[in-house]
Design an enzyme around this catalytic site. Sequence first.
Site, short mmCIF file in Angstrom:
data_model
loop_
_atom_site.label_atom_id
_atom_site.label_comp_id
_atom_site.label_asym_id
_atom_site.label_seq_id
_atom_site.Cartn_x
_atom_site.Cartn_y
_atom_site.Cartn_z
CE LYS A 42 -3.04 -2.44 3.19
NZ LYS A 42 -3.32 -2.58 4.64
N GLY A 43 2.13 1.08 0.43
CA GLY A 43 2.98 2.24 0.69
C GLY A 43 3.18 3.18 -0.49
CG ASP A 99 6.67 2.49 0.19
OD1 ASP A 99 7.08 1.48 -0.42
OD2 ASP A 99 6.12 2.42 1.30
CG ASP A 102 14.43 -2.18 4.58
OD1 ASP A 102 15.64 -2.08 4.77
OD2 ASP A 102 13.61 -2.30 5.50
CE LYS A 130 15.16 2.46 6.45
NZ LYS A 130 14.56 1.59 7.47
CG PHE A 151 10.92 2.26 12.23
CD1 PHE A 151 11.00 0.91 12.53
CD2 PHE A 151 9.73 2.77 11.71
CE1 PHE A 151 9.90 0.08 12.31
CE2 PHE A 151 8.64 1.95 11.49
CZ PHE A 151 8.73 0.60 11.79
CB VAL A 152 11.43 6.45 7.39
CG1 VAL A 152 12.73 7.17 7.63
CG2 VAL A 152 11.64 5.28 6.43
CG ASP A 158 2.56 0.65 7.65
OD1 ASP A 158 3.44 0.40 6.83
OD2 ASP A 158 2.03 -0.24 8.37
NE ARG A 164 -0.57 2.04 5.14
CZ ARG A 164 0.38 1.15 4.84
NH1 ARG A 164 1.42 1.52 4.15
NH2 ARG A 164 0.25 -0.09 5.25
C1 PRP Z 1 7.43 -2.19 2.14
C2 PRP Z 1 7.75 -1.46 0.85
C3 PRP Z 1 8.30 -2.53 -0.03
C4 PRP Z 1 8.97 -3.46 0.93
C5 PRP Z 1 10.43 -3.16 0.91
O1 PRP Z 1 6.18 -2.75 2.04
O2 PRP Z 1 6.62 -0.86 0.29
O3 PRP Z 1 7.30 -3.19 -0.77
O4 PRP Z 1 8.46 -3.19 2.24
O5 PRP Z 1 11.12 -4.02 1.79
P1 PRP Z 1 12.27 -5.00 1.29
O6 PRP Z 1 13.14 -4.23 0.35
O7 PRP Z 1 12.98 -5.33 2.58
O8 PRP Z 1 11.64 -6.19 0.67
P2 PRP Z 1 5.39 -3.38 3.30
O9 PRP Z 1 5.64 -4.85 3.33
O10 PRP Z 1 5.75 -2.60 4.53
O11 PRP Z 1 3.87 -3.19 2.90
P3 PRP Z 1 2.99 -1.84 2.77
O12 PRP Z 1 3.58 -1.06 1.63
O13 PRP Z 1 1.63 -2.35 2.47
O14 PRP Z 1 3.08 -1.09 4.08
#
Ligand code: PRP
Length: 181
Positions: A42-43, A99, A102, A130, A151-152, A158, A164
């Site tokens: 969703k991010g 978004d 990581d 990151k 932690f952003v 979120d 969000r």
């Molecule tokens: C976040 C972000 C990426 C993923 C990145 O999504 O939107 O999809 O984590 O992390 P990674 O590089 O370690 O794989 P999240 O799982 O938090 O879901 P959301 O966007 O619905 O909050």
Amino acid sequence: MENDVAKILITEEQLQERIAELGKQISKEYKGNRPLLVCILKGGILFLSDLMRYITIPHEIDFMDISSYGAGTESSGVVRILKDLDANIAGRHVLIVEDIIDTGHTLDYILRNLSTREPASLRICTLLSKPARREKDVPLEYVGFEIPNEFVIGYGLDFAEIYRNLRYIGVLKPEKYVTQD
Ligand code: PRP
């Protein structure tokens, strides 16, 4: 909610200025190609909705929802598709809009999955990266900001599904996510 923010990392003005630049660059580089912007839920939704307003060429949008198995805030590297694309991307110019990258596991999976569908091109546009956390090397064509390992939250990101809607990227106060034993 604002009281839970330790500091603002990227202001609303800085976000808008950088997203305008990305929109301009994408408009130039995809001219004549009618790109399909794929937002990862969703991010990515706030970023997509602002980015597309700065894109001046014809384009389409689609959505994908991915879930990573595993506990807490850590990405496990094992993912599954909760919602797949509506569009057939064979022969299309696909730009993934995220978004944050990581560890890179989510995008590594998405790239491998979507490349089997034979798009004409497949690239990534992420608002945040990151690098300190990277475990999988993923090619990033468009990056808004490289950020430190903090932690952003905000602007789509979120913690436990809230924050969000903040218009900036902030750092969450540690006492908000550290569990008390
Ligand atoms: C976040 C972000 C990426 C993923 C990145 O999504 O939107 O999809 O984590 O992390 P990674 O590089 O370690 O794989 P999240 O799982 O938090 O879901 P959301 O966007 O619905 O909050």
